[in-house]
Design a protein around this motif. Sequence first.
Motif, PDB file in Angstrom:
ATOM      1  N   CYS A 112       0.828  -1.246   0.014  1.00 31.05           N
ATOM      2  CA  CYS A 112      -0.082  -0.022  -0.118  1.00 31.05           C
ATOM      3  C   CYS A 112       0.938   1.151  -0.111  1.00 31.05           C
ATOM      4  N   GLU A 113       0.436   2.394  -0.677  1.00 27.22           N
ATOM      5  CA  GLU A 113       1.142   3.478  -0.885  1.00 27.22           C
ATOM      6  C   GLU A 113       0.988   4.050   0.585  1.00 27.22           C
ATOM      7  N   LEU A 114      -0.089   4.227   1.320  1.00 30.93           N
ATOM      8  CA  LEU A 114      -0.203   4.758   2.546  1.00 30.93           C
ATOM      9  C   LEU A 114      -0.330   3.486   3.605  1.00 30.93           C
ATOM     10  N   GLU A 115       0.470   3.288   4.542  1.00 33.92           N
ATOM     11  CA  GLU A 115       0.587   2.184   5.282  1.00 33.92           C
ATOM     12  C   GLU A 115      -0.919   1.961   6.237  1.00 33.92           C
ATOM     13  N   GLN A 116      -1.390   3.313   6.634  1.00 31.94           N
ATOM     14  CA  GLN A 116      -2.424   3.318   7.391  1.00 31.94           C
ATOM     15  C   GLN A 116      -3.740   2.947   6.773  1.00 31.94           C
ATOM     16  N   HIS A 117      -3.682   2.979   5.270  1.00 32.67           N
ATOM     17  CA  HIS A 117      -4.693   2.590   4.498  1.00 32.67           C
ATOM     18  C   HIS A 117      -4.873   0.883   4.522  1.00 32.67           C
ATOM     19  N   CYS A 118      -3.914   0.132   4.866  1.00 32.23           N
ATOM     20  CA  CYS A 118      -4.014  -1.502   5.028  1.00 32.23           C
ATOM     21  C   CYS A 118      -3.610  -1.750   6.388  1.00 32.23           C
ATOM     22  N   PRO A 119      -4.505  -2.380   7.286  1.00 30.40           N
ATOM     23  CA  PRO A 119      -4.233  -2.661   8.595  1.00 30.40           C
ATOM     24  C   PRO A 119      -3.515  -4.018   8.916  1.00 30.40           C
ATOM     25  N   GLY A 120      -3.621  -4.806   7.591  1.00 28.64           N
ATOM     26  CA  GLY A 120      -3.325  -6.392   7.745  1.00 28.64           C
ATOM     27  C   GLY A 120      -3.994  -7.079   8.257  1.00 28.64           C
ATOM     28  N   GLY A 121      -4.016  -8.426   8.447  1.00 33.31           N
ATOM     29  CA  GLY A 121      -4.875  -9.393   8.969  1.00 33.31           C
ATOM     30  C   GLY A 121      -5.180 -10.183   7.871  1.00 33.31           C
ATOM     31  N   ASP A 122      -6.737 -10.439   7.774  1.00 27.50           N
ATOM     32  CA  ASP A 122      -7.391 -11.225   6.952  1.00 27.50           C
ATOM     33  C   ASP A 122      -7.359 -10.807   5.340  1.00 27.50           C
ATOM     34  N   PRO A 123      -7.446 -11.603   4.503  1.00 26.37           N
ATOM     35  CA  PRO A 123      -7.400 -11.068   3.138  1.00 26.37           C
ATOM     36  C   PRO A 123      -8.544 -10.128   2.865  1.00 26.37           C
ATOM     37  N   GLY A 124      -8.267  -8.977   2.185  1.00 21.28           N
ATOM     38  CA  GLY A 124      -9.366  -7.947   1.896  1.00 21.28           C
ATOM     39  C   GLY A 124      -9.435  -6.951   3.038  1.00 21.28           C
ATOM     40  N   SER A 125      -8.574  -6.810   4.018  1.00 20.65           N
ATOM     41  CA  SER A 125      -8.515  -5.744   4.924  1.00 20.65           C
ATOM     42  C   SER A 125      -8.229  -4.513   4.767  1.00 20.65           C
ATOM     43  N   CYS A 126      -9.197  -3.593   4.825  1.00 15.22           N
ATOM     44  CA  CYS A 126      -8.801  -2.159   4.534  1.00 15.22           C
ATOM     45  C   CYS A 126      -9.213  -1.245   5.693  1.00 15.22           C
ATOM     46  N   ASP A 127      -8.656   0.015   5.588  1.00 15.23           N
ATOM     47  CA  ASP A 127      -9.005   0.824   6.870  1.00 15.23           C
ATOM     48  C   ASP A 127     -10.369   1.151   6.338  1.00 15.23           C
ATOM     49  N   THR A 128     -11.075   2.071   7.633  1.00 16.68           N
ATOM     50  CA  THR A 128     -12.365   2.301   7.524  1.00 16.68           C
ATOM     51  C   THR A 128     -12.796   2.845   6.073  1.00 16.68           C
ATOM     52  N   LEU A 129     -13.812   2.430   5.562  1.00 18.51           N
ATOM     53  CA  LEU A 129     -14.557   3.026   4.244  1.00 18.51           C
ATOM     54  C   LEU A 129     -13.659   2.974   3.161  1.00 18.51           C
ATOM     55  N   ARG A 130     -12.618   2.203   3.323  1.00 16.88           N
ATOM     56  CA  ARG A 130     -11.737   1.972   1.991  1.00 16.88           C
ATOM     57  C   ARG A 130     -12.338   0.654   1.412  1.00 16.88           C
ATOM     58  N   ASP A 131     -12.107   0.612   0.106  1.00 17.76           N
ATOM     59  CA  ASP A 131     -12.696  -0.823  -0.619  1.00 17.76           C
ATOM     60  C   ASP A 131     -11.770  -1.823  -0.867  1.00 17.76           C
ATOM     61  N   PRO A 132     -12.227  -2.888  -0.078  1.00 18.10           N
ATOM     62  CA  PRO A 132     -11.209  -4.101  -0.218  1.00 18.10           C
ATOM     63  C   PRO A 132     -11.043  -4.875  -1.682  1.00 18.10           C
ATOM     64  N   GLU A 133     -12.063  -4.448  -2.430  1.00 22.60           N
ATOM     65  CA  GLU A 133     -11.756  -4.789  -3.910  1.00 22.60           C
ATOM     66  C   GLU A 133     -10.859  -3.998  -4.642  1.00 22.60           C
ATOM     67  N   SER A 134     -10.491  -2.845  -4.218  1.00 24.46           N
ATOM     68  CA  SER A 134      -9.650  -1.985  -4.854  1.00 24.46           C
ATOM     69  C   SER A 134      -8.223  -2.289  -4.428  1.00 24.46           C
ATOM     70  N   VAL A 135      -7.270  -2.259  -5.725  1.00 22.96           N
ATOM     71  CA  VAL A 135      -5.541  -2.836  -5.209  1.00 22.96           C
ATOM     72  C   VAL A 135      -5.109  -1.657  -4.188  1.00 22.96           C
ATOM     73  N   ALA A 136      -4.704  -2.267  -3.229  1.00 20.67           N
ATOM     74  CA  ALA A 136      -3.902  -1.487  -2.154  1.00 20.67           C
ATOM     75  C   ALA A 136      -4.798  -0.576  -1.368  1.00 20.67           C
ATOM     76  N   CYS A 137      -5.959  -0.956  -1.294  1.00 20.75           N
ATOM     77  CA  CYS A 137      -7.160  -0.205  -0.579  1.00 20.75           C
ATOM     78  C   CYS A 137      -7.136   1.146  -0.960  1.00 20.75           C
ATOM     79  N   ALA A 138      -6.955   1.415  -2.437  1.00 23.22           N
ATOM     80  CA  ALA A 138      -6.566   2.876  -3.044  1.00 23.22           C
ATOM     81  C   ALA A 138      -7.795   3.727  -2.967  1.00 23.22           C
ATOM     82  N   LEU A 139      -9.077   2.882  -3.011  1.00 23.73           N
ATOM     83  CA  LEU A 139     -10.194   3.837  -3.250  1.00 23.73           C
ATOM     84  C   LEU A 139     -11.284   3.477  -2.214  1.00 23.73           C
ATOM     85  N   CYS A 140     -12.045   4.707  -2.052  1.00 18.40           N
ATOM     86  CA  CYS A 140     -13.033   4.654  -1.031  1.00 18.40           C
ATOM     87  C   CYS A 140     -14.456   3.624  -1.383  1.00 18.40           C
ATOM     88  N   VAL A 141     -14.832   3.114  -0.558  1.00 20.17           N
ATOM     89  CA  VAL A 141     -16.187   2.611  -0.825  1.00 20.17           C
ATOM     90  C   VAL A 141     -17.122   3.522  -1.575  1.00 20.17           C
TER      91      VAL A 141
END
Length: 176
Positions: A112-141
């Motif tokens: 991820c470009e910004l570490e805080q967007h990607c908390p780690g853990g289970d596959p598809g885990s992204c920061d709050t309101l980030r889209d887990p289907e977008s590469v590197a949690c780059a987009l908002c839901v």
Amino acid sequence: NCSLGLYSTGGASVCSLCPLGTFTNFEGTSECRSCTAALASLDLFTTTTLGASNTSFCVCPAGTYRSGLSCTSCPEGMTCPAGSDISSRDTLPRVNVGYMTIPDEPLTVYKCELEQHCPGGDPGSCDTLRDPESVACALCVDGAYEDGEECMLCEGGGSVAPFIIVGLLGVSAVAA
């Protein structure tokens, strides 16, 4: 007579637990079988406990994950505790902070470009309101927008379509 997961050597009356990486699924045995040999694999399988009683206790060691009868090196950006296995969502390798995987491709890792967007853990885990289907949690839901480095929930929740239609009608009325 030793029970499953235990063995005795030379007819001794004392039973010992099978060591790590071995098991016995027979009572009264004088030796434990190697997981690697029993699985007819070239990979070094182990067990996470002493006294294993069958091949279901045989797992890939830490730093690797099981795929069929092979242990594969853990991908960069993931942690593979002993027993990681792609056959079950519960035993998949864990994603490290600053990385993400898309749920349908849990072993394809993105930094991820910004570490805080990607908390780690289970596959598809992204920061709050980030889209887990977008590469590197780059987009908002849907229903959220980018505000600096975080996603914010859109206010009102209504569609802008009625305002656009009214605006267009107003423009066409003025033009007439």
